[in-house]
Design an enzyme around this catalytic site. Structure first.
Site, PDB file in Angstrom:
ATOM      1  N   GLN A   1      44.593  92.872 -64.551  1.00  0.00           N
ATOM      2  CA  GLN A   1      45.347  93.814 -63.708  1.00  0.00           C
ATOM      3  C   GLN A   1      46.873  93.879 -64.936  1.00  0.00           C
ATOM      4  O   GLN A   1      47.696  95.080 -64.647  1.00  0.00           O
ATOM      5  CB  GLN A   1      45.921  93.268 -62.936  1.00  0.00           C
ATOM      6  CG  GLN A   1      45.024  93.461 -61.631  1.00  0.00           C
ATOM      7  CD  GLN A   1      45.595  92.971 -59.978  1.00  0.00           C
ATOM      8  OE1 GLN A   1      45.658  92.326 -59.864  1.00  0.00           O
ATOM      9  NE2 GLN A   1      46.281  93.897 -59.509  1.00  0.00           N
TER      10      GLN A   1
ATOM     11  N   GLY B   1      48.481  88.270 -55.011  1.00  0.00           N
ATOM     12  CA  GLY B   1      47.570  87.937 -56.009  1.00  0.00           C
ATOM     13  C   GLY B   1      47.298  88.690 -57.205  1.00  0.00           C
ATOM     14  O   GLY B   1      48.586  89.703 -57.426  1.00  0.00           O
TER      15      GLY B   1
ATOM     16  N   CYS C   1      46.696  96.538 -53.172  1.00  0.00           N
ATOM     17  CA  CYS C   1      46.645  95.891 -54.354  1.00  0.00           C
ATOM     18  C   CYS C   1      48.079  96.443 -55.536  1.00  0.00           C
ATOM     19  O   CYS C   1      49.153  97.468 -54.716  1.00  0.00           O
ATOM     20  CB  CYS C   1      45.531  96.305 -55.258  1.00  0.00           C
ATOM     21  SG  CYS C   1      45.065  96.233 -56.970  1.00  0.00           S
ATOM     22  N   LEU C   2      48.538  95.244 -56.214  1.00  0.00           N
ATOM     23  CA  LEU C   2      49.752  96.329 -57.101  1.00  0.00           C
ATOM     24  C   LEU C   2      49.356  97.582 -57.661  1.00  0.00           C
ATOM     25  O   LEU C   2      50.214  97.518 -58.040  1.00  0.00           O
ATOM     26  CB  LEU C   2      49.925  94.747 -57.972  1.00  0.00           C
ATOM     27  CG  LEU C   2      50.472  93.172 -56.772  1.00  0.00           C
ATOM     28  CD1 LEU C   2      51.149  92.211 -57.785  1.00  0.00           C
ATOM     29  CD2 LEU C   2      51.946  94.003 -56.214  1.00  0.00           C
TER      30      LEU C   2
ATOM     31  N   HIS D   1      39.505  89.493 -53.546  1.00  0.00           N
ATOM     32  CA  HIS D   1      39.571  90.387 -53.970  1.00  0.00           C
ATOM     33  C   HIS D   1      40.118  90.344 -55.883  1.00  0.00           C
ATOM     34  O   HIS D   1      39.659  91.026 -56.828  1.00  0.00           O
ATOM     35  CB  HIS D   1      41.252  90.492 -53.400  1.00  0.00           C
ATOM     36  CG  HIS D   1      41.339  91.611 -53.922  1.00  0.00           C
ATOM     37  ND1 HIS D   1      41.961  93.474 -52.876  1.00  0.00           N
ATOM     38  CD2 HIS D   1      43.080  92.251 -55.225  1.00  0.00           C
ATOM     39  CE1 HIS D   1      42.359  93.903 -53.918  1.00  0.00           C
ATOM     40  NE2 HIS D   1      43.201  93.346 -54.766  1.00  0.00           N
ATOM     41  N   GLU D   2      40.403  89.528 -55.959  1.00  0.00           N
ATOM     42  CA  GLU D   2      40.605  88.852 -57.454  1.00  0.00           C
ATOM     43  C   GLU D   2      39.863  88.817 -58.002  1.00  0.00           C
ATOM     44  O   GLU D   2      39.626  89.158 -59.405  1.00  0.00           O
ATOM     45  CB  GLU D   2      41.873  87.480 -57.859  1.00  0.00           C
ATOM     46  CG  GLU D   2      43.060  87.976 -56.711  1.00  0.00           C
ATOM     47  CD  GLU D   2      43.951  88.818 -57.081  1.00  0.00           C
ATOM     48  OE1 GLU D   2      44.074  89.303 -58.260  1.00  0.00           O
ATOM     49  OE2 GLU D   2      45.014  89.527 -56.321  1.00  0.00           O
TER      50      GLU D   2
ATOM     51  N   HIS E   1      38.633  91.670 -58.889  1.00  0.00           N
ATOM     52  CA  HIS E   1      39.274  92.500 -60.293  1.00  0.00           C
ATOM     53  C   HIS E   1      38.607  91.749 -61.897  1.00  0.00           C
ATOM     54  O   HIS E   1      38.228  92.971 -62.769  1.00  0.00           O
ATOM     55  CB  HIS E   1      40.305  92.480 -60.661  1.00  0.00           C
ATOM     56  CG  HIS E   1      41.227  92.868 -60.075  1.00  0.00           C
ATOM     57  ND1 HIS E   1      41.846  93.953 -59.942  1.00  0.00           N
ATOM     58  CD2 HIS E   1      41.652  92.482 -58.835  1.00  0.00           C
ATOM     59  CE1 HIS E   1      42.563  94.817 -58.871  1.00  0.00           C
ATOM     60  NE2 HIS E   1      43.092  93.621 -58.651  1.00  0.00           N
TER      61      HIS E   1
END
Length: 166
Positions: free
Chosen positions: A51, A46, A91-92, A133-134, A137
């Site tokens: 991000q 995701g 997380c990225l 999660h997204e 963000h």
């Protein structure tokens, strides 16, 4: 399509709330395409527009290793949730930490597609976790803000082994 730079924890853009998308045009389509390409290149499941430094309410998710189940959510809002599940998240934007996070087991989300059409999506398990999660963000929240504790190397390895078996 182009690869975008993924911002890392500490960048102030990750802590700012994203603005709703109001123009469903070529620029949005390019952003969604770039998000997908960047997510696949980073082997993530995701990615949210903040991000990559774009404060717009847009995310992409794909849990399929083949990259064939891309979900695009524009202006997503959780409209219902049910149950509770704790699991290890990463997380990225925070590549060196994993943590235990409790999320709803099931989530219903209302969003728009790249053309502005509204739709609802009912999710559960890992997909529900990714959606939450997204969307976090988009609100300037990172999973480390809500994790109960950092995962140990042994827990991370066990979770990775479990994924390989399923």
């Amino acid at each position: 399509m182009a690869l975008r730079k993924i911002l890392l924890n500490g960048d102030p853009a990750l802590r700012k709330p994203a603005r709703p998308v109001v123009k469903f045009n070529r620029r949005l389509h390019m952003l969604l395409d770039d998000l997908a390409q960047t997510m696949y290149d980073a082997t993530g499941c995701g990615l949210a527009a903040p991000q990559v430094g774009i404060l717009q309410r847009a995310v992409v998710i794909d849990l399929d290793e083949e990259g064939s189940e891309l979900i695009e959510l524009v202006n997503p809002e959780i409209i219902a949730s049910e149950g509770e599940d704790e699991a290890i998240e990463g997380c990225l934007s925070i590549p060196d930490i994993r943590g235990h996070v409790t999320r709803p087991q099931k989530v219903k989300v209302r969003a728009q597609d790249r053309f502005g059409e509204f739709f609802e999506l009912e999710t559960e398990g890992l997909l529900a976790r990714c959606v939450c999660h997204e969307i976090d963000h988009l609100q300037g929240c990172l999973y480390i803000d809500i994790m109960s504790r950092q995962a140990t190397e042994e827990e991370i390895e066990a979770a990775n082994d479990e994924k390989k078996q399923t």
